[in-house]
Write a protein that holds these residues in place. Structure first.
Motif, PDB file in Angstrom:
ATOM      1  N   ARG A 129       4.492 -31.031 -33.293  1.00  0.00           N
ATOM      2  CA  ARG A 129       3.540 -31.997 -32.745  1.00  0.00           C
ATOM      3  C   ARG A 129       2.411 -32.308 -33.734  1.00  0.00           C
ATOM      4  NH1 ARG A 129       2.262 -30.496 -26.919  1.00  0.00           N
ATOM      5  NH2 ARG A 129       2.570 -28.499 -27.980  1.00  0.00           N
ATOM      6  N   GLY A 130       2.175 -33.599 -33.981  1.00  0.00           N
ATOM      7  CA  GLY A 130       1.103 -34.023 -34.871  1.00  0.00           C
ATOM      8  C   GLY A 130       1.555 -34.299 -36.285  1.00  0.00           C
ATOM      9  N   LEU A 131       2.733 -33.826 -36.661  1.00  0.00           N
ATOM     10  CA  LEU A 131       3.235 -34.080 -38.014  1.00  0.00           C
ATOM     11  C   LEU A 131       3.768 -35.507 -38.116  1.00  0.00           C
ATOM     12  CD1 LEU A 131       5.158 -30.755 -38.732  1.00  0.00           C
ATOM     13  CD2 LEU A 131       2.973 -31.478 -39.698  1.00  0.00           C
ATOM     14  N   ARG A 132       3.578 -36.113 -39.280  1.00  0.00           N
ATOM     15  CA  ARG A 132       4.034 -37.477 -39.500  1.00  0.00           C
ATOM     16  C   ARG A 132       5.480 -37.478 -40.010  1.00  0.00           C
ATOM     17  NH1 ARG A 132      -0.767 -38.629 -43.545  1.00  0.00           N
ATOM     18  NH2 ARG A 132      -0.027 -36.531 -44.089  1.00  0.00           N
ATOM     19  N   VAL A 133       6.086 -38.650 -39.946  1.00  0.00           N
ATOM     20  CA  VAL A 133       7.470 -38.779 -40.401  1.00  0.00           C
ATOM     21  C   VAL A 133       7.610 -38.305 -41.845  1.00  0.00           C
ATOM     22  CG1 VAL A 133       9.322 -40.418 -40.930  1.00  0.00           C
ATOM     23  CG2 VAL A 133       7.997 -40.670 -38.821  1.00  0.00           C
ATOM     24  N   LYS A 134       6.660 -38.678 -42.693  1.00  0.00           N
ATOM     25  CA  LYS A 134       6.744 -38.272 -44.105  1.00  0.00           C
ATOM     26  C   LYS A 134       6.597 -36.758 -44.261  1.00  0.00           C
ATOM     27  CE  LYS A 134       1.932 -38.834 -45.658  1.00  0.00           C
ATOM     28  NZ  LYS A 134       1.070 -39.479 -46.673  1.00  0.00           N
ATOM     29  N   ASP A 135       5.835 -36.112 -43.339  1.00  0.00           N
ATOM     30  CA  ASP A 135       5.705 -34.653 -43.389  1.00  0.00           C
ATOM     31  C   ASP A 135       7.048 -33.992 -43.075  1.00  0.00           C
ATOM     32  OD1 ASP A 135       2.947 -34.845 -43.882  1.00  0.00           O
ATOM     33  OD2 ASP A 135       2.498 -34.963 -41.741  1.00  0.00           O
ATOM     34  N   LEU A 136       7.732 -34.518 -42.052  1.00  0.00           N
ATOM     35  CA  LEU A 136       9.023 -33.958 -41.667  1.00  0.00           C
ATOM     36  C   LEU A 136      10.068 -34.175 -42.756  1.00  0.00           C
ATOM     37  CD1 LEU A 136       9.066 -35.022 -37.910  1.00  0.00           C
ATOM     38  CD2 LEU A 136       8.569 -32.763 -38.856  1.00  0.00           C
ATOM     39  N   LYS A 137       9.991 -35.313 -43.428  1.00  0.00           N
ATOM     40  CA  LYS A 137      10.907 -35.559 -44.545  1.00  0.00           C
ATOM     41  C   LYS A 137      10.645 -34.572 -45.678  1.00  0.00           C
ATOM     42  CE  LYS A 137      11.806 -40.489 -43.798  1.00  0.00           C
ATOM     43  NZ  LYS A 137      11.650 -41.869 -44.341  1.00  0.00           N
ATOM     44  N   ALA A 138       9.375 -34.288 -45.913  1.00  0.00           N
ATOM     45  CA  ALA A 138       9.019 -33.322 -46.962  1.00  0.00           C
ATOM     46  C   ALA A 138       9.531 -31.932 -46.608  1.00  0.00           C
ATOM     47  CB  ALA A 138       7.500 -33.293 -47.145  1.00  0.00           C
ATOM     48  N   LEU A 139       9.442 -31.584 -45.326  1.00  0.00           N
ATOM     49  CA  LEU A 139       9.938 -30.278 -44.885  1.00  0.00           C
ATOM     50  C   LEU A 139      11.448 -30.188 -45.077  1.00  0.00           C
ATOM     51  CD1 LEU A 139       9.710 -27.545 -43.570  1.00  0.00           C
ATOM     52  CD2 LEU A 139       9.670 -28.674 -41.325  1.00  0.00           C
ATOM     53  N   ARG A 140      12.151 -31.247 -44.745  1.00  0.00           N
ATOM     54  CA  ARG A 140      13.606 -31.239 -44.921  1.00  0.00           C
ATOM     55  C   ARG A 140      13.983 -31.071 -46.393  1.00  0.00           C
ATOM     56  NH1 ARG A 140      13.441 -35.443 -40.754  1.00  0.00           N
ATOM     57  NH2 ARG A 140      14.354 -34.581 -38.864  1.00  0.00           N
ATOM     58  N   ARG A 141      13.234 -31.751 -47.266  1.00  0.00           N
ATOM     59  CA  ARG A 141      13.501 -31.601 -48.705  1.00  0.00           C
ATOM     60  C   ARG A 141      13.246 -30.171 -49.149  1.00  0.00           C
ATOM     61  NH1 ARG A 141      10.998 -36.737 -49.029  1.00  0.00           N
ATOM     62  NH2 ARG A 141       9.013 -35.762 -49.605  1.00  0.00           N
ATOM     63  N   MET A 142      12.196 -29.550 -48.596  1.00  0.00           N
ATOM     64  CA  MET A 142      11.854 -28.177 -48.973  1.00  0.00           C
ATOM     65  C   MET A 142      12.955 -27.203 -48.542  1.00  0.00           C
ATOM     66  SD  MET A 142       8.513 -25.907 -47.860  1.00  0.00           S
ATOM     67  CE  MET A 142       7.385 -26.903 -48.838  1.00  0.00           C
ATOM     68  N   LEU A 143      13.516 -27.425 -47.356  1.00  0.00           N
ATOM     69  CA  LEU A 143      14.559 -26.525 -46.856  1.00  0.00           C
ATOM     70  C   LEU A 143      15.879 -26.743 -47.585  1.00  0.00           C
ATOM     71  CD1 LEU A 143      13.879 -26.670 -43.005  1.00  0.00           C
ATOM     72  CD2 LEU A 143      13.005 -25.041 -44.691  1.00  0.00           C
ATOM     73  N   GLY A 144      16.085 -27.967 -48.085  1.00  0.00           N
ATOM     74  CA  GLY A 144      17.278 -28.251 -48.863  1.00  0.00           C
ATOM     75  C   GLY A 144      18.560 -28.093 -48.060  1.00  0.00           C
TER      76      GLY A 144
ATOM     77  N   SER B 227      23.151 -26.698 -44.450  1.00  0.00           N
ATOM     78  CA  SER B 227      23.368 -28.140 -44.363  1.00  0.00           C
ATOM     79  C   SER B 227      22.041 -28.872 -44.229  1.00  0.00           C
ATOM     80  CB  SER B 227      24.315 -28.339 -43.195  1.00  0.00           C
ATOM     81  OG  SER B 227      24.015 -29.441 -42.466  1.00  0.00           O
ATOM     82  N   ASP B 228      22.023 -30.183 -44.177  1.00  0.00           N
ATOM     83  CA  ASP B 228      20.737 -30.929 -44.140  1.00  0.00           C
ATOM     84  C   ASP B 228      20.418 -31.455 -42.743  1.00  0.00           C
ATOM     85  OD1 ASP B 228      19.116 -32.167 -46.832  1.00  0.00           O
ATOM     86  OD2 ASP B 228      18.591 -32.890 -44.868  1.00  0.00           O
ATOM     87  N   ALA B 229      19.491 -32.383 -42.636  1.00  0.00           N
ATOM     88  CA  ALA B 229      18.949 -32.739 -41.336  1.00  0.00           C
ATOM     89  C   ALA B 229      19.033 -34.193 -40.975  1.00  0.00           C
ATOM     90  CB  ALA B 229      17.509 -32.281 -41.278  1.00  0.00           C
ATOM     91  N   ALA B 230      18.544 -34.503 -39.749  1.00  0.00           N
ATOM     92  CA  ALA B 230      18.558 -35.849 -39.212  1.00  0.00           C
ATOM     93  C   ALA B 230      17.154 -36.381 -39.102  1.00  0.00           C
ATOM     94  CB  ALA B 230      19.220 -35.793 -37.841  1.00  0.00           C
ATOM     95  N   PRO B 231      16.954 -37.679 -38.987  1.00  0.00           N
ATOM     96  CA  PRO B 231      15.613 -38.260 -38.896  1.00  0.00           C
ATOM     97  C   PRO B 231      14.851 -37.697 -37.720  1.00  0.00           C
ATOM     98  CG  PRO B 231      17.313 -39.963 -38.844  1.00  0.00           C
ATOM     99  CD  PRO B 231      17.992 -38.658 -38.949  1.00  0.00           C
ATOM    100  N   ALA B 232      13.550 -37.843 -37.803  1.00  0.00           N
ATOM    101  CA  ALA B 232      12.747 -37.055 -36.919  1.00  0.00           C
ATOM    102  C   ALA B 232      12.126 -37.703 -35.717  1.00  0.00           C
ATOM    103  CB  ALA B 232      11.677 -36.384 -37.734  1.00  0.00           C
ATOM    104  N   THR B 233      11.098 -38.526 -35.885  1.00  0.00           N
ATOM    105  CA  THR B 233      10.224 -38.835 -34.772  1.00  0.00           C
ATOM    106  C   THR B 233      10.733 -39.727 -33.673  1.00  0.00           C
ATOM    107  OG1 THR B 233       9.194 -40.270 -36.352  1.00  0.00           O
ATOM    108  CG2 THR B 233       7.978 -38.324 -35.675  1.00  0.00           C
ATOM    109  N   PRO B 234      11.846 -40.476 -33.775  1.00  0.00           N
ATOM    110  CA  PRO B 234      12.226 -41.295 -32.639  1.00  0.00           C
ATOM    111  C   PRO B 234      12.361 -40.507 -31.363  1.00  0.00           C
ATOM    112  CG  PRO B 234      13.512 -41.919 -34.538  1.00  0.00           C
ATOM    113  CD  PRO B 234      12.679 -40.726 -34.934  1.00  0.00           C
ATOM    114  N   ASP B 235      12.713 -39.209 -31.452  1.00  0.00           N
ATOM    115  CA  ASP B 235      12.874 -38.426 -30.232  1.00  0.00           C
ATOM    116  C   ASP B 235      11.577 -37.801 -29.751  1.00  0.00           C
ATOM    117  OD1 ASP B 235      15.545 -38.829 -29.858  1.00  0.00           O
ATOM    118  OD2 ASP B 235      16.118 -37.227 -31.214  1.00  0.00           O
ATOM    119  N   ALA B 236      10.484 -38.021 -30.487  1.00  0.00           N
ATOM    120  CA  ALA B 236       9.244 -37.321 -30.156  1.00  0.00           C
ATOM    121  C   ALA B 236       8.772 -37.639 -28.751  1.00  0.00           C
ATOM    122  CB  ALA B 236       8.154 -37.669 -31.159  1.00  0.00           C
TER     123      ALA B 236
END
Length: 220
Positions: free
Chosen positions: A29-44, A204-213
């Motif tokens: 909660r409160g994280l932006r789309v770009k933050d979630l994308k950055a997290l996904r890149r970090m997790l690889g 494995s990698d991830a799916a887009p984030a905030t539409p389900d918020a």
């Protein structure tokens, strides 16, 4: 009658729970789309990080034979399904939470056992598979007996860690204090803290984030 899209979502989540080495639940909660994308890149490639509706996640977890996650499924939830190096993913989540306190680690599950936030953070103290392999390679150059000893130690330590976690976590033990935004990222030291040199698996990698918020929020 259940809607086909919900049935498909539950089936997909259930399959991820069944095929993942571990899963970590977070509040984004409160994280932006770009933050979630950055997290996904970090997790690889070690984890698939995706937003999930709580009601569907509960059904999927139960379908996969996992009990004890219901208490952690409150508020917006995004899950890191780990199929790679557990230690790397735990470190990534911990480090990201330090830089972005809005990310709260709720808890998770490993090998079918429910973990609280403190236990998840302990996983971040484990050495990665690459580090262990490097140590083994160095030990092999120093002699066969040294290599055997070094290779066996992490296996024993891993078994001891998991046994200690099982004794400590006999069920869902998510602690509300661990979910406060002001301290989501502190490492936890306890009697079950693993010794240096414990191995972990791959992902494995991830799916887009905030539409389900909005759905995740209204789902509570």
């Amino acid at each position: 009658m259940a809607r086909p899209d919900k049935v498909a979502a539950v089936t997909s989540l259930q399959d991820k729970f069944a095929t993942s080495t571990a899963a970590v639940l977070t509040d984004y909660r409160g994280l932006r789309v770009k933050d979630l994308k950055a997290l996904r890149r970090m997790l690889g490639p070690d984890a698939d990080y995706a937003i999930a509706k709580n009601t569907l996640t509960k059904l999927a977890a139960h379908g996969a034979g996992i009990e004890g996650l219901d208490d952690q499924l409150t508020g917006p939830t995004a899950i890191a399904f780990i199929t790679g190096d557990v230690a790397n993913v735990a470190k990534g989540l911990r480090d990201f939470a330090k830089a972005n306190p809005l990310l709260i680690i709720k808890g998770g599950v490993m090998e079918g056992k429910t973990l609280d936030a403190a236990a998840v953070k302990q996983l971040a103290d484990l050495e990665s598979r690459e580090v262990l392999l490097a140590k083994l390679a160095g030990a092999m150059k120093g002699g066969a007996q040294k290599a055997v000893s070094l290779f066996a130690a992490p296996l024993v330590q891993a078994a001891q860690l998991f046994g200690a976690l099982q004794d400590k976590l006999g069920g869902p033990v998510a602690d509300a204090d661990d979910q406060e935004p002001t301290e989501p990222a502190e490492s936890v030291a306890s009697d079950t803290a693993p010794a240096a040199g414990t191995a972990a698996p791959e992902a494995s990698d991830a799916a887009p984030a905030t539409p389900d918020a909005a759905d995740a929020a209204s789902d509570q």
